[in-house]
Write a protein that holds these residues in place. Structure first.
Motif, short mmCIF file in Angstrom:
data_model
loop_
_atom_site.label_atom_id
_atom_site.label_comp_id
_atom_site.label_asym_id
_atom_site.label_seq_id
_atom_site.Cartn_x
_atom_site.Cartn_y
_atom_site.Cartn_z
N ALA A 26 0.83 -1.21 0.00
CA ALA A 26 0.00 0.00 0.00
C ALA A 26 0.86 1.26 0.00
O ALA A 26 2.03 1.23 0.39
CB ALA A 26 -0.90 0.00 1.24
N VAL A 27 0.26 2.36 -0.44
CA VAL A 27 0.93 3.66 -0.41
C VAL A 27 1.02 4.14 1.04
O VAL A 27 1.95 4.85 1.41
CB VAL A 27 0.16 4.68 -1.27
CG1 VAL A 27 0.73 6.08 -1.14
CG2 VAL A 27 0.14 4.23 -2.71
N GLU A 28 0.05 3.73 1.85
CA GLU A 28 -0.02 4.16 3.24
C GLU A 28 -0.53 3.01 4.09
O GLU A 28 -1.42 2.27 3.66
CB GLU A 28 -0.99 5.34 3.31
CG GLU A 28 -1.02 6.09 4.58
CD GLU A 28 -1.86 7.36 4.44
OE1 GLU A 28 -3.02 7.32 4.88
OE2 GLU A 28 -1.34 8.36 3.90
N GLY A 29 0.02 2.85 5.28
CA GLY A 29 -0.42 1.77 6.15
C GLY A 29 -0.34 2.13 7.62
O GLY A 29 0.70 2.58 8.10
N ASN A 30 -1.45 1.95 8.34
CA ASN A 30 -1.48 2.23 9.77
C ASN A 30 -0.67 1.18 10.53
O ASN A 30 -0.78 -0.01 10.26
CB ASN A 30 -2.92 2.21 10.30
CG ASN A 30 -3.74 3.35 9.76
OD1 ASN A 30 -3.21 4.40 9.39
ND2 ASN A 30 -5.04 3.17 9.70
N VAL A 31 0.12 1.66 11.47
CA VAL A 31 0.92 0.79 12.32
C VAL A 31 0.29 0.87 13.71
O VAL A 31 0.26 1.93 14.33
CB VAL A 31 2.39 1.24 12.37
CG1 VAL A 31 3.21 0.30 13.23
CG2 VAL A 31 2.96 1.31 10.95
N ARG A 32 -0.21 -0.28 14.18
CA ARG A 32 -0.96 -0.31 15.43
C ARG A 32 -0.16 -0.90 16.57
O ARG A 32 0.78 -1.65 16.37
CB ARG A 32 -2.25 -1.09 15.22
CG ARG A 32 -3.16 -0.41 14.21
CD ARG A 32 -4.47 -1.15 14.01
NE ARG A 32 -5.29 -0.46 13.05
CZ ARG A 32 -6.15 0.52 13.35
NH1 ARG A 32 -6.31 0.91 14.60
NH2 ARG A 32 -6.86 1.09 12.41
N ARG A 33 -0.58 -0.59 17.77
CA ARG A 33 0.08 -1.06 18.98
C ARG A 33 -0.13 -2.56 19.19
O ARG A 33 0.68 -3.23 19.81
CB ARG A 33 -0.47 -0.29 20.17
CG ARG A 33 0.32 -0.53 21.42
CD ARG A 33 0.18 0.57 22.39
NE ARG A 33 0.87 1.76 21.88
CZ ARG A 33 0.98 2.89 22.55
NH1 ARG A 33 0.45 2.99 23.74
NH2 ARG A 33 1.62 3.90 22.05
N VAL A 74 0.60 -4.46 11.50
CA VAL A 74 -0.11 -4.01 10.30
C VAL A 74 -0.92 -5.18 9.75
O VAL A 74 -0.58 -6.34 9.94
CB VAL A 74 0.85 -3.47 9.21
CG1 VAL A 74 1.60 -2.25 9.69
CG2 VAL A 74 1.79 -4.52 8.72
N HIS A 75 -2.02 -4.85 9.07
CA HIS A 75 -2.85 -5.89 8.46
C HIS A 75 -2.10 -6.49 7.29
O HIS A 75 -1.45 -5.78 6.52
CB HIS A 75 -4.19 -5.28 8.01
CG HIS A 75 -5.22 -6.31 7.71
ND1 HIS A 75 -5.38 -6.83 6.45
CD2 HIS A 75 -6.11 -6.92 8.51
CE1 HIS A 75 -6.36 -7.73 6.49
NE2 HIS A 75 -6.82 -7.80 7.73
N TYR A 76 -2.21 -7.81 7.14
CA TYR A 76 -1.44 -8.50 6.10
C TYR A 76 -1.77 -8.01 4.70
O TYR A 76 -0.94 -8.08 3.80
CB TYR A 76 -1.66 -10.02 6.20
CG TYR A 76 -2.94 -10.52 5.58
CD1 TYR A 76 -2.94 -11.13 4.33
CD2 TYR A 76 -4.16 -10.38 6.24
CE1 TYR A 76 -4.11 -11.58 3.76
CE2 TYR A 76 -5.33 -10.84 5.67
CZ TYR A 76 -5.31 -11.43 4.43
OH TYR A 76 -6.47 -11.87 3.85
#
Length: 150
Positions: A26-33, A74-76
């Motif tokens: 992806a161009v952008e990806g949320n990184v979660r705790r 991150v989601h796969y």
């Protein structure tokens, strides 16, 4: 991979080696705790094709880290198995063959993301900006030192 991973180094979800390298699809990806949408977003990766190291798996989530050791879950679906590397030396010379005496095809700046076509013991074949050539593996982040593939 050139060597077999031990049983404790195999992901419980994918049955693939841990750690291993992937790239941002992806161009952008949320990184979660943590490994779910209910966990807080710590930051956002904003670089498509950036190499990342997967260090853990949980369901549809992968714990990843970047070259600085920063990361989270991150989601796969945001990740790709396509191999990329970060250039770790400014004006890294790519050569026509895996040989320090081979002609230079192009020089890449520090921080450039390049696609990896193959890796030998000490060299990797890279593609970037329409150019291709071999670079010393020691000058790249995104491949393990003992990793060999084509």
């Amino acid at each position: 991979m050139c060597s077999m991973a031990m049983a404790s180094d195999i992901g419980k979800v994918t049955k693939r080696p841990l750690p291993r390298f992937v790239s941002m699809k992806a161009v952008e990806g949320n990184v979660r705790r943590g490994p779910s949408l209910s966990h807080r977003i710590d930051w956002v990766f904003k670089r498509r094709d950036m190499p990342l190291r997967v260090t853990a798996e949980h369901g549809h989530w992968r714990r990843v880290e970047d070259r600085d050791g920063m990361g989270g879950w991150v989601h796969y679906s945001l990740l790709s198995g396509a191999r990329t590397v970060l250039v770790e030396k400014d004006m890294l010379q790519l050569r026509s063959r895996a040989n320090p005496a081979a002609p230079v095809t192009v020089a890449l700046e520090f921080g450039v993301v390049a696609r990896v076509g193959a890796c030998e013991t000490e060299w990797c074949l890279l593609r970037s900006g329409g150019f291709k050539g071999w670079a010393p593996k020691a000058r790249l982040w995104g491949v393990a030192p003992a990793e060999v593939f084509n």
